[in-house]
Design a protein around this motif. Structure first.
Motif, PDB file in Angstrom:
ATOM      1  N   ASN A 177       9.644 -22.636   6.405  1.00 21.85           N
ATOM      2  CA  ASN A 177      11.103 -22.532   6.507  1.00 21.85           C
ATOM      3  C   ASN A 177      11.772 -23.878   6.726  1.00 21.85           C
ATOM      4  N   SER A 178      11.147 -24.763   7.498  1.00 16.55           N
ATOM      5  CA  SER A 178      11.760 -26.074   7.763  1.00 16.55           C
ATOM      6  C   SER A 178      11.742 -26.952   6.523  1.00 16.55           C
ATOM      7  N   SER A 179      10.710 -26.835   5.707  1.00 16.97           N
ATOM      8  CA  SER A 179      10.644 -27.678   4.508  1.00 16.97           C
ATOM      9  C   SER A 179      11.455 -27.101   3.351  1.00 16.97           C
ATOM     10  N   SER A 180      11.815 -25.822   3.448  1.00 17.20           N
ATOM     11  CA  SER A 180      12.617 -25.225   2.382  1.00 17.20           C
ATOM     12  C   SER A 180      14.098 -25.171   2.752  1.00 17.20           C
ATOM     13  N   GLY A 181      14.423 -25.676   3.942  1.00 17.33           N
ATOM     14  CA  GLY A 181      15.815 -25.691   4.365  1.00 17.33           C
ATOM     15  C   GLY A 181      16.275 -24.419   5.036  1.00 17.33           C
ATOM     16  N   LYS A 182      15.396 -23.435   5.217  1.00 18.28           N
ATOM     17  CA  LYS A 182      15.746 -22.192   5.912  1.00 18.28           C
ATOM     18  C   LYS A 182      15.616 -22.403   7.406  1.00 18.28           C
ATOM     19  N   SER A 183      16.326 -21.608   8.165  1.00 14.58           N
ATOM     20  CA  SER A 183      16.246 -21.749   9.622  1.00 14.58           C
ATOM     21  C   SER A 183      15.072 -21.008  10.195  1.00 14.58           C
TER      22      SER A 183
END
Length: 183
Positions: A177-183
């Motif tokens: 999630n952090s590398s895909s921009g999701k929270s």
């Protein structure tokens, strides 16, 4: 959790030497990168994880192939202790090949986020090497999280990855999630 998973096997020693094993994993990652779209996956969102020898091989792949992140579980990152014990009867490591295939001594120039984890009830050498490898990555400016898991041994640690609410599954989800921009 919505992950797609590819389980990669490799030829075991003594049928294959370490050079061949590392090359097999490298070729498997190349194949996955080439075929990810056809398999319904995003080739820019490939994460690599492995346990035990797979933890070692995960670290060996850092910097070799594009990957969005990595999770190395209970790996050895310096093979010299293996070369000096009975396990080398099967592996056949020389001093040169042990050094060549020790990720501790061949850090990538850059890397995406790496999680290094080990159960605190594992062999002292696995605990030491995991902590040392994470510290070495950090000292070299590479993004790393060291995640020792209390109450886990070399086998029970995998339950934390298999369980959708386990600590390793949650850490992997945060990484994704952090590398895909999701929270």
């Amino acid at each position: 959790r919505g992950f797609s998973v590819a389980l990669v096997e490799y030829t075991l020693a003594p049928e294959a030497q370490m050079d061949g094993i590392v090359q097999e994993i490298d070729r498997a990652l190349a194949w996955l990168g080439t075929h990810a779209t056809a398999l319904g996956a995003d080739p820019k969102r490939l994460y690599l994880s492995g346990h035990s020898a797979g933890g070692h091989l995960t670290a060996m792949m850092l910097g070799r192939r594009p990957m969005a992140g990595a999770l190395a579980i209970s790996g050895l990152f310096d093979l010299e202790p293996i070369r000096l014990n009975y396990l080398n009867d099967k592996l056949g490591l020389s001093a040169e090949s042990a050094h060549r295939h020790s990720p501790m001594f061949h850090l990538p120039a850059s890397s995406r986020q790496v999680i290094v984890t080990v159960g605190d009830d594992e062999l002292p050498e696995l605990c030491r090497q995991s902590a040392d490898y994470a510290a070495t990555l950090k000292a070299n400016g590479l993004p790393v999280q060291y995640l020792p898991l209390a109450g886990h041994d070399h086998f029970s640690i995998l339950e934390e990855l298999a369980n959708p609410v386990g600590k390793l599954c949650a850490a992997l989800a945060r990484l994704v999630n952090s590398s895909s921009g999701k929270s």
